[in-house]
Motif scaffolding. Structure first.
Motif, PDB file in Angstrom:
ATOM      1  N   SER A 119     -28.171  12.548  19.548  1.00 40.48           N
ATOM      2  CA  SER A 119     -27.984  11.614  18.433  1.00 40.48           C
ATOM      3  C   SER A 119     -28.861  11.875  17.214  1.00 40.48           C
ATOM      4  O   SER A 119     -28.542  11.401  16.128  1.00 40.48           O
ATOM      5  CB  SER A 119     -28.202  10.181  18.911  1.00 40.48           C
ATOM      6  N   GLY A 163     -29.430   9.155  14.540  1.00 37.91           N
ATOM      7  CA  GLY A 163     -28.666   7.964  14.904  1.00 37.91           C
ATOM      8  C   GLY A 163     -27.612   7.596  13.883  1.00 37.91           C
ATOM      9  O   GLY A 163     -26.875   6.629  14.067  1.00 37.91           O
ATOM     10  N   HIS A 177     -23.382   4.309  23.279  1.00 38.24           N
ATOM     11  CA  HIS A 177     -24.497   4.932  23.983  1.00 38.24           C
ATOM     12  C   HIS A 177     -24.883   6.194  23.222  1.00 38.24           C
ATOM     13  O   HIS A 177     -24.016   6.884  22.685  1.00 38.24           O
ATOM     14  CB  HIS A 177     -24.097   5.299  25.409  1.00 38.24           C
ATOM     15  N   ALA A 178     -26.174   6.490  23.209  1.00 35.58           N
ATOM     16  CA  ALA A 178     -26.668   7.696  22.550  1.00 35.58           C
ATOM     17  C   ALA A 178     -27.738   8.330  23.419  1.00 35.58           C
ATOM     18  O   ALA A 178     -28.534   7.631  24.045  1.00 35.58           O
ATOM     19  CB  ALA A 178     -27.240   7.352  21.177  1.00 35.58           C
ATOM     20  N   THR A 179     -27.735   9.670  23.450  1.00 38.46           N
ATOM     21  CA  THR A 179     -28.752  10.392  24.195  1.00 38.46           C
ATOM     22  C   THR A 179     -29.372  11.465  23.311  1.00 38.46           C
ATOM     23  O   THR A 179     -28.729  11.978  22.399  1.00 38.46           O
ATOM     24  CB  THR A 179     -28.172  11.084  25.449  1.00 38.46           C
ATOM     25  N   ASP A 180     -30.627  11.788  23.595  1.00 40.43           N
ATOM     26  CA  ASP A 180     -31.305  12.909  22.949  1.00 40.43           C
ATOM     27  C   ASP A 180     -32.521  13.260  23.780  1.00 40.43           C
ATOM     28  O   ASP A 180     -33.108  12.378  24.406  1.00 40.43           O
ATOM     29  CB  ASP A 180     -31.720  12.560  21.514  1.00 40.43           C
ATOM     30  N   VAL A 190     -34.897   9.699  19.677  1.00 42.01           N
ATOM     31  CA  VAL A 190     -34.597   8.453  20.377  1.00 42.01           C
ATOM     32  C   VAL A 190     -35.099   7.264  19.560  1.00 42.01           C
ATOM     33  O   VAL A 190     -34.378   6.283  19.345  1.00 42.01           O
ATOM     34  CB  VAL A 190     -35.217   8.464  21.799  1.00 42.01           C
ATOM     35  N   THR A 224     -32.959   6.942  16.339  1.00 40.15           N
ATOM     36  CA  THR A 224     -31.631   6.391  16.622  1.00 40.15           C
ATOM     37  C   THR A 224     -31.711   4.882  16.816  1.00 40.15           C
ATOM     38  O   THR A 224     -30.894   4.123  16.278  1.00 40.15           O
ATOM     39  CB  THR A 224     -31.012   7.070  17.854  1.00 40.15           C
ATOM     40  N   ARG A 225     -32.693   4.439  17.589  1.00 37.32           N
ATOM     41  CA  ARG A 225     -32.878   2.999  17.812  1.00 37.32           C
ATOM     42  C   ARG A 225     -33.122   2.287  16.477  1.00 37.32           C
ATOM     43  O   ARG A 225     -32.519   1.264  16.182  1.00 37.32           O
ATOM     44  CB  ARG A 225     -34.044   2.778  18.783  1.00 37.32           C
ATOM     45  N   VAL A 264     -29.844   3.537  23.786  1.00 37.37           N
ATOM     46  CA  VAL A 264     -30.361   4.865  23.480  1.00 37.37           C
ATOM     47  C   VAL A 264     -31.298   5.278  24.608  1.00 37.37           C
ATOM     48  O   VAL A 264     -32.214   4.536  24.945  1.00 37.37           O
ATOM     49  CB  VAL A 264     -31.141   4.873  22.143  1.00 37.37           C
ATOM     50  N   ARG A 308     -33.515   8.712  26.451  1.00 42.46           N
ATOM     51  CA  ARG A 308     -34.021  10.080  26.334  1.00 42.46           C
ATOM     52  C   ARG A 308     -33.632  10.840  27.588  1.00 42.46           C
ATOM     53  O   ARG A 308     -34.089  10.538  28.690  1.00 42.46           O
ATOM     54  CB  ARG A 308     -35.532  10.069  26.173  1.00 42.46           C
TER      55      ARG A 308
END
Length: 143
Positions: free
Chosen positions: A52, A55, A76-79, A85, A88-89, A103, A105
Motif C-alpha cells: 500500500s 495508502g 484491507h492493505a498490506t505492506d 503501514v 497508510t493508516r 492495515v 505489516r
C-alpha cells in the motif's frame, strides 16, 4: 517474520515521509474510470491492496465506495515497510475511512491469505520498481 501480523490498530507516525508516486495517481484514475464503466453496477464489498505504500490507492478506493453509497464494504492493505503501514493508516484516517480500512505489516497477503480467500472483489497491486539503466537494456541483459 514475513507473515507477521502487527495488531496495533494505530501504528506510530512514519519515521520517513512517503510521497505519492505518479503511477499511483494513474492507478486511481483507472480505478475511477473502471468504476464508472462497470463497477458501479456491481460494486465491490471487499478491496485489498498489496504493497500500500502511502495508502493513497486503498484510501481512494474506500472513499469511492463510501461516496457512491456502498455501505457494507471493507478494505484491507498490506505492506512490509513499517513506515508504509503507518502512512497508510494516517491516509485512511485523514480521508475519513480509517474505520473501513485495516492495515497490517506483512509480506504480500501474509495472514490474510486464508481469511480473505474467495472474498476479495477488488485487488489492487502497484508493486515498487527499480529503474533499469539504459546501458543494461541496450546490452540485452533483460529477458
Amino acid at each position: 517474520g514475513a507473515d507477521s501480523l502487527e495488531t496495533n490498530p494505530r501504528p506510530p507516525t512514519p519515521t520517513r515521509p512517503l510521497r505519492v508516486q505518479q503511477d499511483s495517481f494513474l492507478l486511481v484514475d483507472t480505478l475511477v474510470a473502471e468504476w464508472d464503466a462497470r463497477l458501479a453496477n456491481a460494486p465491490p464489498r471487499c478491496a485489498l491492496e498489496v504493497g500500500s505504500g502511502t495508502g493513497y490507492v486503498i484510501a481512494s478506493a474506500a472513499v469511492l465506495m463510501r461516496d457512491t453509497g456502498v455501505n457494507d464494504f471493507r478494505c484491507h492493505a498490506t505492506d512490509v515497510n513499517p513506515d508504509a503501514v503507518a502512512c497508510t493508516r494516517a491516509t485512511a484516517d485523514a480521508h475519513g475511512v480509517g474505520d473501513r480500512v485495516s492495515v497490517i505489516r506483512c509480506d504480500l497477503l501474509g495472514p490474510l491469505r486464508e481469511s480473505l480467500r474467495g472474498k476479495v472483489d477488488l485487488l489492487l497491486f502497484n508493486p515498487p520498481y527499480v529503474l533499469t539503466p539504459s546501458e543494461e537494456v541496450a546490452a540485452g541483459g533483460i529477458a
